[in-house]
Design a protein around this motif. Structure first.
Motif, PDB file in Angstrom:
ATOM      1  N   VAL A 115     118.587  20.749 -12.341  1.00 59.52           N
ATOM      2  CA  VAL A 115     118.695  21.402 -13.649  1.00 59.52           C
ATOM      3  C   VAL A 115     119.331  20.440 -14.652  1.00 59.52           C
ATOM      4  CG1 VAL A 115     119.649  23.351 -14.932  1.00 59.52           C
ATOM      5  CG2 VAL A 115     118.894  23.672 -12.566  1.00 59.52           C
ATOM      6  N   ALA A 116     120.425  19.799 -14.233  1.00 57.49           N
ATOM      7  CA  ALA A 116     121.107  18.843 -15.112  1.00 57.49           C
ATOM      8  C   ALA A 116     120.187  17.700 -15.500  1.00 57.49           C
ATOM      9  CB  ALA A 116     122.360  18.307 -14.411  1.00 57.49           C
ATOM     10  N   SER A 117     119.439  17.193 -14.535  1.00 59.98           N
ATOM     11  CA  SER A 117     118.542  16.078 -14.779  1.00 59.98           C
ATOM     12  C   SER A 117     117.444  16.451 -15.777  1.00 59.98           C
ATOM     13  CB  SER A 117     117.911  15.614 -13.462  1.00 59.98           C
ATOM     14  OG  SER A 117     116.995  14.572 -13.681  1.00 59.98           O
ATOM     15  N   ALA A 118     116.879  17.657 -15.610  1.00 59.04           N
ATOM     16  CA  ALA A 118     115.814  18.101 -16.517  1.00 59.04           C
ATOM     17  C   ALA A 118     116.331  18.217 -17.949  1.00 59.04           C
ATOM     18  CB  ALA A 118     115.257  19.437 -16.046  1.00 59.04           C
ATOM     19  N   TYR A 119     117.507  18.818 -18.119  1.00 59.18           N
ATOM     20  CA  TYR A 119     118.045  18.983 -19.466  1.00 59.18           C
ATOM     21  C   TYR A 119     118.542  17.666 -20.050  1.00 59.18           C
ATOM     22  CZ  TYR A 119     117.412  23.990 -19.712  1.00 59.18           C
ATOM     23  OH  TYR A 119     116.835  25.233 -19.787  1.00 59.18           O
ATOM     24  N   ASP A 120     119.031  16.775 -19.214  1.00 57.70           N
ATOM     25  CA  ASP A 120     119.363  15.436 -19.696  1.00 57.70           C
ATOM     26  C   ASP A 120     118.124  14.765 -20.287  1.00 57.70           C
ATOM     27  OD1 ASP A 120     122.039  15.516 -19.057  1.00 57.70           O
ATOM     28  OD2 ASP A 120     121.847  14.378 -17.186  1.00 57.70           O
ATOM     29  N   SER A 121     117.019  14.867 -19.545  1.00 59.99           N
ATOM     30  CA  SER A 121     115.775  14.241 -19.993  1.00 59.99           C
ATOM     31  C   SER A 121     115.271  14.864 -21.286  1.00 59.99           C
ATOM     32  CB  SER A 121     114.716  14.374 -18.887  1.00 59.99           C
ATOM     33  OG  SER A 121     113.485  13.835 -19.305  1.00 59.99           O
ATOM     34  N   TRP A 122     115.250  16.197 -21.355  1.00 62.22           N
ATOM     35  CA  TRP A 122     114.793  16.883 -22.558  1.00 62.22           C
ATOM     36  C   TRP A 122     115.653  16.518 -23.763  1.00 62.22           C
ATOM     37  CZ3 TRP A 122     114.327  21.733 -19.124  1.00 62.22           C
ATOM     38  CH2 TRP A 122     113.002  21.903 -18.688  1.00 62.22           C
ATOM     39  N   THR A 123     116.942  16.343 -23.529  1.00 63.13           N
ATOM     40  CA  THR A 123     117.853  16.036 -24.636  1.00 63.13           C
ATOM     41  C   THR A 123     117.696  14.591 -25.092  1.00 63.13           C
ATOM     42  OG1 THR A 123     119.446  17.632 -23.748  1.00 63.13           O
ATOM     43  CG2 THR A 123     120.265  16.060 -25.382  1.00 63.13           C
ATOM     44  N   GLN A 124     117.595  13.691 -24.144  1.00 62.94           N
ATOM     45  CA  GLN A 124     117.538  12.264 -24.479  1.00 62.94           C
ATOM     46  C   GLN A 124     116.233  11.857 -25.143  1.00 62.94           C
ATOM     47  OE1 GLN A 124     118.441  10.909 -20.552  1.00 62.94           O
ATOM     48  NE2 GLN A 124     120.652  10.842 -20.893  1.00 62.94           N
ATOM     49  N   ASP A 125     115.117  12.526 -24.785  1.00 64.97           N
ATOM     50  CA  ASP A 125     113.862  12.141 -25.451  1.00 64.97           C
ATOM     51  C   ASP A 125     113.727  12.772 -26.847  1.00 64.97           C
ATOM     52  OD1 ASP A 125     112.776  14.762 -25.206  1.00 64.97           O
ATOM     53  OD2 ASP A 125     111.758  14.272 -23.331  1.00 64.97           O
ATOM     54  N   LYS A 126     114.636  13.716 -27.174  1.00 65.36           N
ATOM     55  CA  LYS A 126     114.762  14.328 -28.509  1.00 65.36           C
ATOM     56  C   LYS A 126     113.547  15.136 -28.957  1.00 65.36           C
ATOM     57  CE  LYS A 126     118.123  11.041 -30.399  1.00 65.36           C
ATOM     58  NZ  LYS A 126     119.223  11.998 -30.338  1.00 65.36           N
ATOM     59  N   LEU A 127     112.572  15.333 -28.076  1.00 65.73           N
ATOM     60  CA  LEU A 127     111.347  16.032 -28.474  1.00 65.73           C
ATOM     61  C   LEU A 127     111.626  17.488 -28.841  1.00 65.73           C
ATOM     62  CD1 LEU A 127     108.306  15.934 -28.847  1.00 65.73           C
ATOM     63  CD2 LEU A 127     108.038  16.473 -26.410  1.00 65.73           C
ATOM     64  N   LEU A 128     112.359  18.200 -27.981  1.00 59.35           N
ATOM     65  CA  LEU A 128     112.637  19.609 -28.259  1.00 59.35           C
ATOM     66  C   LEU A 128     113.470  19.771 -29.526  1.00 59.35           C
ATOM     67  CD1 LEU A 128     113.362  21.162 -24.736  1.00 59.35           C
ATOM     68  CD2 LEU A 128     111.249  21.176 -26.046  1.00 59.35           C
ATOM     69  N   GLU A 129     114.442  18.902 -29.694  1.00 60.64           N
ATOM     70  CA  GLU A 129     115.284  19.000 -30.891  1.00 60.64           C
ATOM     71  C   GLU A 129     114.473  18.739 -32.150  1.00 60.64           C
ATOM     72  OE1 GLU A 129     119.146  16.824 -32.926  1.00 60.64           O
ATOM     73  OE2 GLU A 129     118.829  16.601 -30.764  1.00 60.64           O
ATOM     74  N   ARG A 130     113.608  17.752 -32.116  1.00 61.28           N
ATOM     75  CA  ARG A 130     112.787  17.442 -33.293  1.00 61.28           C
ATOM     76  C   ARG A 130     111.836  18.589 -33.623  1.00 61.28           C
ATOM     77  NH1 ARG A 130     112.076  11.865 -34.412  1.00 61.28           N
ATOM     78  NH2 ARG A 130     114.108  10.854 -34.164  1.00 61.28           N
ATOM     79  N   LEU A 131     111.300  19.233 -32.590  1.00 66.03           N
ATOM     80  CA  LEU A 131     110.333  20.305 -32.812  1.00 66.03           C
ATOM     81  C   LEU A 131     111.004  21.639 -33.117  1.00 66.03           C
ATOM     82  CD1 LEU A 131     107.518  19.764 -30.159  1.00 66.03           C
ATOM     83  CD2 LEU A 131     107.301  19.630 -32.638  1.00 66.03           C
ATOM     84  N   TRP A 132     112.031  21.986 -32.341  1.00 66.36           N
ATOM     85  CA  TRP A 132     112.598  23.336 -32.383  1.00 66.36           C
ATOM     86  C   TRP A 132     113.956  23.420 -33.048  1.00 66.36           C
ATOM     87  CZ3 TRP A 132     111.403  24.714 -26.551  1.00 66.36           C
ATOM     88  CH2 TRP A 132     110.018  24.735 -26.375  1.00 66.36           C
ATOM     89  N   GLY A 133     114.539  22.297 -33.427  1.00 64.21           N
ATOM     90  CA  GLY A 133     115.850  22.330 -34.060  1.00 64.21           C
ATOM     91  C   GLY A 133     116.976  22.403 -33.037  1.00 64.21           C
ATOM     92  N   GLU A 134     118.065  23.026 -33.422  1.00 67.21           N
ATOM     93  CA  GLU A 134     119.280  23.028 -32.608  1.00 67.21           C
ATOM     94  C   GLU A 134     119.271  24.075 -31.498  1.00 67.21           C
ATOM     95  OE1 GLU A 134     122.794  23.229 -35.010  1.00 67.21           O
ATOM     96  OE2 GLU A 134     121.910  22.009 -36.606  1.00 67.21           O
ATOM     97  N   HIS A 135     118.245  24.918 -31.486  1.00 74.19           N
ATOM     98  CA  HIS A 135     118.208  26.031 -30.529  1.00 74.19           C
ATOM     99  C   HIS A 135     116.990  25.912 -29.617  1.00 74.19           C
ATOM    100  CE1 HIS A 135     121.258  28.164 -32.964  1.00 74.19           C
ATOM    101  NE2 HIS A 135     120.617  27.603 -33.978  1.00 74.19           N
ATOM    102  N   ILE A 136     117.232  25.882 -28.312  1.00 72.78           N
ATOM    103  CA  ILE A 136     116.136  25.818 -27.351  1.00 72.78           C
ATOM    104  C   ILE A 136     115.620  27.226 -27.029  1.00 72.78           C
ATOM    105  CG2 ILE A 136     115.478  25.057 -25.025  1.00 72.78           C
ATOM    106  CD1 ILE A 136     117.633  22.926 -25.227  1.00 72.78           C
ATOM    107  N   HIS A 137     116.462  28.246 -27.234  1.00 73.17           N
ATOM    108  CA  HIS A 137     116.097  29.615 -26.860  1.00 73.17           C
ATOM    109  C   HIS A 137     115.031  30.205 -27.780  1.00 73.17           C
ATOM    110  CE1 HIS A 137     118.375  31.210 -30.266  1.00 73.17           C
ATOM    111  NE2 HIS A 137     119.381  30.426 -29.920  1.00 73.17           N
ATOM    112  N   LEU A 138     114.531  31.392 -27.414  1.00 69.60           N
ATOM    113  CA  LEU A 138     113.504  32.067 -28.194  1.00 69.60           C
ATOM    114  C   LEU A 138     114.084  32.626 -29.490  1.00 69.60           C
ATOM    115  CD1 LEU A 138     111.560  34.048 -25.418  1.00 69.60           C
ATOM    116  CD2 LEU A 138     111.272  31.669 -26.171  1.00 69.60           C
ATOM    117  N   GLY A 139     113.189  33.011 -30.388  1.00 74.15           N
ATOM    118  CA  GLY A 139     113.608  33.579 -31.660  1.00 74.15           C
ATOM    119  C   GLY A 139     113.497  35.091 -31.667  1.00 74.15           C
ATOM    120  N   PHE A 140     114.032  35.701 -32.711  1.00 78.31           N
ATOM    121  CA  PHE A 140     113.970  37.160 -32.894  1.00 78.31           C
ATOM    122  C   PHE A 140     113.103  37.436 -34.115  1.00 78.31           C
ATOM    123  CE2 PHE A 140     115.183  41.292 -34.443  1.00 78.31           C
ATOM    124  CZ  PHE A 140     115.474  42.029 -33.297  1.00 78.31           C
TER     125      PHE A 140
END
Length: 311
Positions: A35-60
């Motif tokens: 789990v740590a490794s997957a989130y490290d990777s997602w964070t370091q490649d910055k793709l999710l942050e660039r696309l979704w902003g500061e929140h990885i969770h779903l929206g309302f």
């Protein structure tokens, strides 16, 4: 006719290649380290942050207004859960534990808009580093690397505990509940949201549904899913719970997030392109899982559970 068949052949070949890449690069849960490794990777490649902003969770998405900006919907989700859970009844300066804080999006909202003193924990060192970088000094937020199944806090340390979409990564749901409720003071507020399956014992999955669940587990490092009622029972029977646990299914409010998480790439193409060719491959690689998630939540195989109780 030949050109049409050739185009069809290329399309099939592309889909097969995509499926092979998707399966070869599956992220099966083995331990908390995966789990740590997957989130490290997602964070370091910055793709999710660039696309979704500061929140990885779903929206309302309010019932009367579905077409709202994806990032605004994520912020709206935080406020909706705060109000629904009663967390807003706590005075400024209250101590809040954010379990599975990601890069600190929710923590910053809790500190900025509600005046809370927030401690965010995540198992990913890369997320902690990024959360600290994004958080202004004037906000009462601090971030630590910590396993949610082994919280290094004394009993009753917090006035409120907040956790969004973290429990699905926990291989021991009872231990997860034990730890978050242990750190919640008597009379404190728990606000929790998570991905759940329907009750698979009462309504066994079909062959195809088993396939879908297997992919959802193996693609995003989930050890298992349980139903909303199952986790509600775990919370309500815990010795540190004051008794009544309220839960609800927010599928109708959150489901638009799945398509939006894909179309963000169309709305913000340079967010991907600026990260290089590999980012394009990585973004395409996530689409099958997102589509399966959308199908599963839309059909009720998966449910978005929200929970609140007092310590």
């Amino acid at each position: 006719m030949f050109e049409l068949l050739f185009t069809f052949f290329l399309l099939v070949l592309f889909l097969i290649t995509l499926f092979i890449i998707w399966r070869i690069n599956a992220r099966k849960y083995i331990s908390s380290h995966t789990v740590a490794s997957a989130y490290d990777s997602w964070t370091q490649d910055k793709l999710l942050e660039r696309l979704w902003g500061e929140h990885i969770h779903l929206g309302f998405y309010p019932s009367e207004k579905k077409n709202i900006d994806f990032r605004k919907a994520k912020v709206q989700f935080v406020h909706e859960l705060v109000i629904w859970s009663g967390l807003d009844k706590l005075p400024k300066g209250s101590r809040i534990l954010d379990v599975g804080c990601g890069i600190g999006g929710s923590s910053r909202i809790l500190a900025k808009y509600y005046g809370f003193n927030v401690t965010g924990i995540t198992i990913s060192p890369a997320q902690v580093k990024r959360a600290r970088e994004l958080t202004p000094d004037e906000l009462n937020c601090n971030f630590q690397v910590m396993d949610a199944l082994d919280l290094k806090f004394q009993d009753g340390s917090f006035d409120g505990v907040w956790s969004v979409e973290a429990g699905a990564h926990m291989n021991d749901k009872k231990k997860f509940a034990d730890e978050i409720l242990r750190t919640l003071r008597p009379g404190g507020y728990l606000a929790l949201a998570d991905w759940n399956s329907r009750d698979l014992r009462a309504y066994p999955p079909s062959f195809f549904e088993k396939f879908v669940l297997k992919q959802l587990l193996e693609q995003w490092v989930h050890p298992n899913f349980i139903s909303i009622n199952e986790f509600s029972n775990i919370l309500s029977t815990n010795k540190n719970s004051a008794g009544t646990v309220f839960s609800d299914n927010w599928n109708s409010y959150t489901n638009p997030s799945w398509y939006d998480s894909i179309t963000e790439g169309i709305r913000r193409p340079f967010a991907i392109l600026s990260l290089g060719p590999l980012a394009i491959v990585k973004s395409i690689r996530e689409i099958p899982t997102i589509l399966l998630m959308n199908w599963a939540f839309r059909k009720g195989l998966m449910e978005f559970g929200v929970y609140k109780c007092r310590g």
